[in-house]
Design a protein around this motif. Sequence first.
Motif, PDB file in Angstrom:
ATOM      1  N   ALA A   1       8.249  11.063  14.106  1.00  0.00           N
ATOM      2  CA  ALA A   1       7.614   9.902  13.475  1.00  0.00           C
ATOM      3  C   ALA A   1       8.198   9.562  12.109  1.00  0.00           C
ATOM      4  CB  ALA A   1       6.108  10.140  13.333  1.00  0.00           C
ATOM      5  N   LEU A   2       9.024  10.411  11.542  1.00  0.00           N
ATOM      6  CA  LEU A   2       9.522  10.173  10.188  1.00  0.00           C
ATOM      7  C   LEU A   2      10.249   8.836  10.069  1.00  0.00           C
ATOM      8  CD1 LEU A   2       9.726  11.329   7.321  1.00  0.00           C
ATOM      9  CD2 LEU A   2      11.863  12.412   8.002  1.00  0.00           C
ATOM     10  N   GLY A   3      11.027   8.494  11.066  1.00  0.00           N
ATOM     11  CA  GLY A   3      11.780   7.247  11.038  1.00  0.00           C
ATOM     12  C   GLY A   3      10.915   5.999  11.131  1.00  0.00           C
ATOM     13  N   ASP A   4       9.633   6.166  11.448  1.00  0.00           N
ATOM     14  CA  ASP A   4       8.722   5.024  11.544  1.00  0.00           C
ATOM     15  C   ASP A   4       8.196   4.586  10.187  1.00  0.00           C
ATOM     16  OD1 ASP A   4       8.994   5.090  14.299  1.00  0.00           O
ATOM     17  OD2 ASP A   4       7.187   6.299  14.598  1.00  0.00           O
ATOM     18  N   PHE A   5       8.460   5.360   9.147  1.00  0.00           N
ATOM     19  CA  PHE A   5       7.881   5.085   7.829  1.00  0.00           C
ATOM     20  C   PHE A   5       8.941   4.739   6.801  1.00  0.00           C
ATOM     21  CE2 PHE A   5       4.851   7.968   9.863  1.00  0.00           C
ATOM     22  CZ  PHE A   5       3.680   7.245   9.703  1.00  0.00           C
ATOM     23  N   ARG A   6       8.526   3.916   5.831  1.00  0.00           N
ATOM     24  CA  ARG A   6       9.330   3.698   4.628  1.00  0.00           C
ATOM     25  C   ARG A   6       8.946   4.808   3.672  1.00  0.00           C
ATOM     26  NH1 ARG A   6       8.799  -2.264   2.427  1.00  0.00           N
ATOM     27  NH2 ARG A   6      10.259  -1.360   0.961  1.00  0.00           N
TER      28      ARG A   6
ATOM     29  N   ALA B   1       0.664  -6.114   4.726  1.00  0.00           N
ATOM     30  CA  ALA B   1       1.080  -5.286   3.583  1.00  0.00           C
ATOM     31  C   ALA B   1       2.244  -4.376   3.973  1.00  0.00           C
ATOM     32  CB  ALA B   1      -0.089  -4.438   3.096  1.00  0.00           C
ATOM     33  N   ALA B   2       3.109  -4.110   3.006  1.00  0.00           N
ATOM     34  CA  ALA B   2       4.138  -3.082   3.184  1.00  0.00           C
ATOM     35  C   ALA B   2       3.445  -1.730   3.037  1.00  0.00           C
ATOM     36  CB  ALA B   2       5.222  -3.232   2.128  1.00  0.00           C
ATOM     37  N   PHE B   3       3.839  -0.763   3.845  1.00  0.00           N
ATOM     38  CA  PHE B   3       3.230   0.569   3.816  1.00  0.00           C
ATOM     39  C   PHE B   3       4.309   1.576   3.475  1.00  0.00           C
ATOM     40  CE2 PHE B   3       1.609   4.485   5.834  1.00  0.00           C
ATOM     41  CZ  PHE B   3       0.335   4.518   5.300  1.00  0.00           C
ATOM     42  N   ILE B   4       4.118   2.306   2.384  1.00  0.00           N
ATOM     43  CA  ILE B   4       5.145   3.219   1.889  1.00  0.00           C
ATOM     44  C   ILE B   4       4.548   4.601   1.674  1.00  0.00           C
ATOM     45  CG2 ILE B   4       6.721   3.706  -0.035  1.00  0.00           C
ATOM     46  CD1 ILE B   4       6.764   0.640  -0.495  1.00  0.00           C
TER      47      ILE B   4
ATOM     48  N   VAL C   1       0.879  -1.161   0.000  1.00  0.00           N
ATOM     49  CA  VAL C   1       0.000   0.000   0.000  1.00  0.00           C
ATOM     50  C   VAL C   1       0.918   1.213   0.000  1.00  0.00           C
ATOM     51  CG1 VAL C   1      -1.752   1.310   1.237  1.00  0.00           C
ATOM     52  CG2 VAL C   1      -1.846  -1.194   1.237  1.00  0.00           C
ATOM     53  N   ALA C   2       0.856   1.987  -1.074  1.00  0.00           N
ATOM     54  CA  ALA C   2       1.662   3.199  -1.190  1.00  0.00           C
ATOM     55  C   ALA C   2       0.737   4.404  -1.105  1.00  0.00           C
ATOM     56  CB  ALA C   2       2.422   3.208  -2.519  1.00  0.00           C
ATOM     57  N   VAL C   3       1.153   5.414  -0.352  1.00  0.00           N
ATOM     58  CA  VAL C   3       0.362   6.633  -0.197  1.00  0.00           C
ATOM     59  C   VAL C   3       1.172   7.782  -0.777  1.00  0.00           C
ATOM     60  CG1 VAL C   3      -0.814   8.162   1.420  1.00  0.00           C
ATOM     61  CG2 VAL C   3      -0.727   5.701   1.885  1.00  0.00           C
ATOM     62  N   ASP C   4       0.672   8.341  -1.882  1.00  0.00           N
ATOM     63  CA  ASP C   4       1.332   9.464  -2.549  1.00  0.00           C
ATOM     64  C   ASP C   4       0.869  10.753  -1.882  1.00  0.00           C
ATOM     65  OD1 ASP C   4       2.050  11.606  -4.232  1.00  0.00           O
ATOM     66  OD2 ASP C   4       1.944  10.353  -6.014  1.00  0.00           O
TER      67      ASP C   4
END
Length: 150
Positions: free
Chosen positions: A115-120, A95-98, A65-68
């Motif tokens: 929180a930035l480091g929590d995300f790909r 699912a991978a979350f990007i 799941v990618a969020v633009d």
Amino acid sequence: MWETGTSVERADRRPDRLGDPIMSLALTCAGSTKLITVSGEIDMSNAHLLTELVACACDSSAPVVAVDLSAVRFFSAHGVSALLQAQHIAVTAGAAFILRDPAPCVTYLLATSGALGDFRLNRGDGHRPRPRSATAELATPLRGDPLTSG
């Protein structure tokens, strides 16, 4: 396409024209990847809609799941919470979350909140943002996927 919005006028952020949505969400599928495109403002009035759409996308067992977030022009702490909840929903579903190409306002608030480091993260042009002292190590974009690798 999911779309939400109101024409409520705000002193600090007026819609460009009457009837413009505050936030617009679109869900598209490309192979096994679900891409959610967000534009406009993510604030306390609509952040939950992003979380709900991620949950909907995960119902069909999408591996990615990618969020633009490239078209987001305002991002509040409610957006941070919504992204953390959305990521939890995706990971729980397997699912991978990007986060793809986050706008500067998104990156700034995620970094400021820690929180930035929590995300790909990856950028739509295929380049990763350069890590700064306020950020954790950023994940490498998935290779071979046109929606996540740019």
